[in-house]
Design a protein around this motif. Structure first.
Motif, short mmCIF file in Angstrom:
data_model
loop_
_atom_site.label_atom_id
_atom_site.label_comp_id
_atom_site.label_asym_id
_atom_site.label_seq_id
_atom_site.Cartn_x
_atom_site.Cartn_y
_atom_site.Cartn_z
N ASP A 156 40.24 49.67 35.48
CA ASP A 156 38.97 50.05 35.83
C ASP A 156 38.18 51.44 35.29
O ASP A 156 37.51 52.15 35.42
CB ASP A 156 38.77 50.39 37.47
CG ASP A 156 39.82 51.37 38.05
OD1 ASP A 156 40.84 51.45 36.86
OD2 ASP A 156 39.81 51.67 39.15
N THR A 192 41.19 42.19 43.95
CA THR A 192 41.01 43.28 44.91
C THR A 192 41.74 42.43 46.10
O THR A 192 41.92 43.21 47.32
CB THR A 192 39.66 43.55 45.19
OG1 THR A 192 38.78 42.45 44.98
CG2 THR A 192 39.15 44.41 43.85
N TYR A 231 24.91 46.08 35.24
CA TYR A 231 24.26 45.40 36.22
C TYR A 231 23.33 44.19 35.62
O TYR A 231 22.63 44.44 34.74
CB TYR A 231 23.34 46.36 37.05
CG TYR A 231 24.04 47.43 37.70
CD1 TYR A 231 24.42 46.88 39.07
CD2 TYR A 231 24.31 48.67 37.61
CE1 TYR A 231 25.29 48.03 39.97
CE2 TYR A 231 24.68 49.64 38.05
CZ TYR A 231 25.15 49.20 39.28
OH TYR A 231 25.90 50.27 40.23
N ASP A 271 35.15 40.34 50.61
CA ASP A 271 34.69 41.73 50.25
C ASP A 271 35.64 42.63 50.68
O ASP A 271 36.15 42.80 51.79
CB ASP A 271 33.30 41.93 50.98
CG ASP A 271 32.33 43.23 50.63
OD1 ASP A 271 33.09 44.23 50.10
OD2 ASP A 271 31.46 43.09 51.06
N LYS A 286 27.58 35.17 38.87
CA LYS A 286 27.43 36.68 38.74
C LYS A 286 27.81 37.16 37.26
O LYS A 286 27.09 38.00 36.68
CB LYS A 286 28.39 37.55 39.78
CG LYS A 286 28.45 39.31 39.46
CD LYS A 286 27.24 39.86 39.79
CE LYS A 286 27.21 41.25 39.56
NZ LYS A 286 28.07 41.83 40.50
N THR A 336 35.38 45.75 51.53
CA THR A 336 34.71 46.46 52.41
C THR A 336 34.54 45.83 53.71
O THR A 336 34.43 46.74 54.63
CB THR A 336 33.20 47.11 52.06
OG1 THR A 336 32.52 45.88 51.91
CG2 THR A 336 33.15 47.86 50.66
N GLU A 386 32.26 51.40 32.55
CA GLU A 386 31.34 50.97 33.80
C GLU A 386 30.77 49.51 33.42
O GLU A 386 30.03 49.31 32.50
CB GLU A 386 30.27 51.82 34.09
CG GLU A 386 29.75 51.58 35.62
CD GLU A 386 30.73 52.14 36.44
OE1 GLU A 386 30.62 51.50 37.71
OE2 GLU A 386 31.77 52.68 36.14
N GLU A 432 35.02 42.52 37.10
CA GLU A 432 33.82 42.85 36.28
C GLU A 432 34.04 43.68 35.13
O GLU A 432 33.23 43.57 34.08
CB GLU A 432 32.87 43.84 37.43
CG GLU A 432 32.26 42.85 38.67
CD GLU A 432 31.20 43.65 39.27
OE1 GLU A 432 30.79 44.75 38.92
OE2 GLU A 432 30.98 43.03 40.52
N TYR A 433 35.08 44.50 35.21
CA TYR A 433 35.33 45.24 33.97
C TYR A 433 35.74 44.34 32.94
O TYR A 433 35.47 44.75 31.67
CB TYR A 433 36.54 46.42 34.39
CG TYR A 433 36.21 47.43 35.42
CD1 TYR A 433 35.43 48.47 34.80
CD2 TYR A 433 36.29 47.17 36.66
CE1 TYR A 433 35.08 49.55 35.73
CE2 TYR A 433 35.80 48.14 37.48
CZ TYR A 433 35.24 49.47 37.29
OH TYR A 433 34.85 50.46 38.08
N SER A 473 35.40 39.72 42.02
CA SER A 473 36.38 40.75 42.15
C SER A 473 35.89 41.83 41.35
O SER A 473 35.37 41.79 40.35
CB SER A 473 37.84 40.47 42.07
OG SER A 473 38.82 41.27 41.96
N GLU A 474 35.69 42.92 42.02
CA GLU A 474 35.23 44.25 41.41
C GLU A 474 36.07 44.57 40.02
O GLU A 474 35.50 44.76 39.27
CB GLU A 474 35.21 45.41 42.28
CG GLU A 474 34.74 46.64 41.58
CD GLU A 474 34.80 47.88 42.79
OE1 GLU A 474 34.46 48.97 42.08
OE2 GLU A 474 35.25 47.81 43.77
#
Length: 259
Positions: A179, A121, A186, A12, A73, A14, A183, A40-41, A36-37
């Motif tokens: 990115d 990331t 979800y 993570d 995910k 963060t 978007e 997601e894209y 990894s964020e």
């Protein structure tokens, strides 16, 4: 149309991340992991292309047992199937070895397009997509802000600092997206429940015909030689403005070579 998306399970961003002092690799035990964020894209763009071209999306990841969460995910977002390459000897692999494992896994799948995020990331290198493309002998169109597919032609828009490029390639091809590409959706409750029934294939290095000597920390072309913890923050300097505040500010900036 058959679409493959390569995703990575990462610490993570963060959280308070650190290195493992035993081998100078990223400590993945002391922090929660996730998809990894930036990947997601890639999943989102793959799903959009699949929806417009009657396609199916298969997600591929390489990593330990917990990396199955990244696949899960993506399945919850709408991907149709997953592939998880898990082997203890892969630990410590760099981009070169990772690209080898991914390419061998992709070769076992039907693929018209292979999507990647622009980088992970944790590593932030952004080289794996082109390495995989080279291994597969496919064209690579990278850092796409927009992706459109017309038959066997994939067209991307790449936005730079001073110009925008339009690039086309013939499928099969490898595409990495930024990115700015749209978007990610979800996972819905329906998607979360449906993901439990979607197939996930588990593979090892033996299944891919890869020798243990080709992966892992010992085979890495790049390594972290040393690291140090970030020094603690210190109290700032307070300057009382007695009519010469501007001068003192300029002197401070000059002493730090900011001006």
């Amino acid at each position: 149309m058959n679409i493959v998306v390569c995703v990575k399970y990462v610490p993570d961003a963060t959280a308070d991340r650190s290195f493992d002092a035993s081998d100078n690799t990223v400590d993945r035990e002391g922090v929660d992991g996730l998809l990894s964020e930036l990947d997601e894209y890639a999943v989102e763009q793959a799903l959009q292309v699949a929806e417009e071209n009657d396609g199916e999306v298969t997600v591929v990841t390489v990593g330990p047992a917990d990396a199955a969460d990244a696949v899960r995910k993506a399945l919850q977002m709408g991907a149709d199937a997953g592939v998880h390459v898990e082997d203890d000897t892969i630990a410590g692999s760099d981009a070169v070895a990772t690209s080898l494992v991914l390419a061998k896994a992709i070769e076992k799948l039907e693929h018209d397009l292979v999507f990647f995020g622009m980088s992970s990331t944790d590593g932030l290198m952004g080289v794996v997509p082109t390495m995989v493309a080279e291994r597969l002998g496919l064209p690579a169109v990278t850092f796409a802000s927009e992706v459109t597919v017309d038959g066997s032609t994939v067209t991307v828009r790449r936005d730079g600092d001073t110009a925008t490029e339009t690039i086309t390639a013939s499928a099969p091809a490898v595409v990495s997206v930024t990115d700015q590409s749209g978007e990610p959706r979800y996972p819905s409750f329906k998607g979360i429940m449906a993901a439990k029934k979607k197939p996930v294939e588990d593979l090892t290095l033996d299944d891919l015909g890869i020798e243990a000597s080709q992966v892992g920390l010992d085979a890495a072309w790049t390594k972290v030689l040393s690291f140090a913890e970030r020094p603690p923050r210190t109290a700032g300097e307070i300057v009382t403005d007695e009519g010469d505040g501007g001068v003192k500010l300029a002197e401070f900036l000059a002493s730090k070579k900011f001006v």
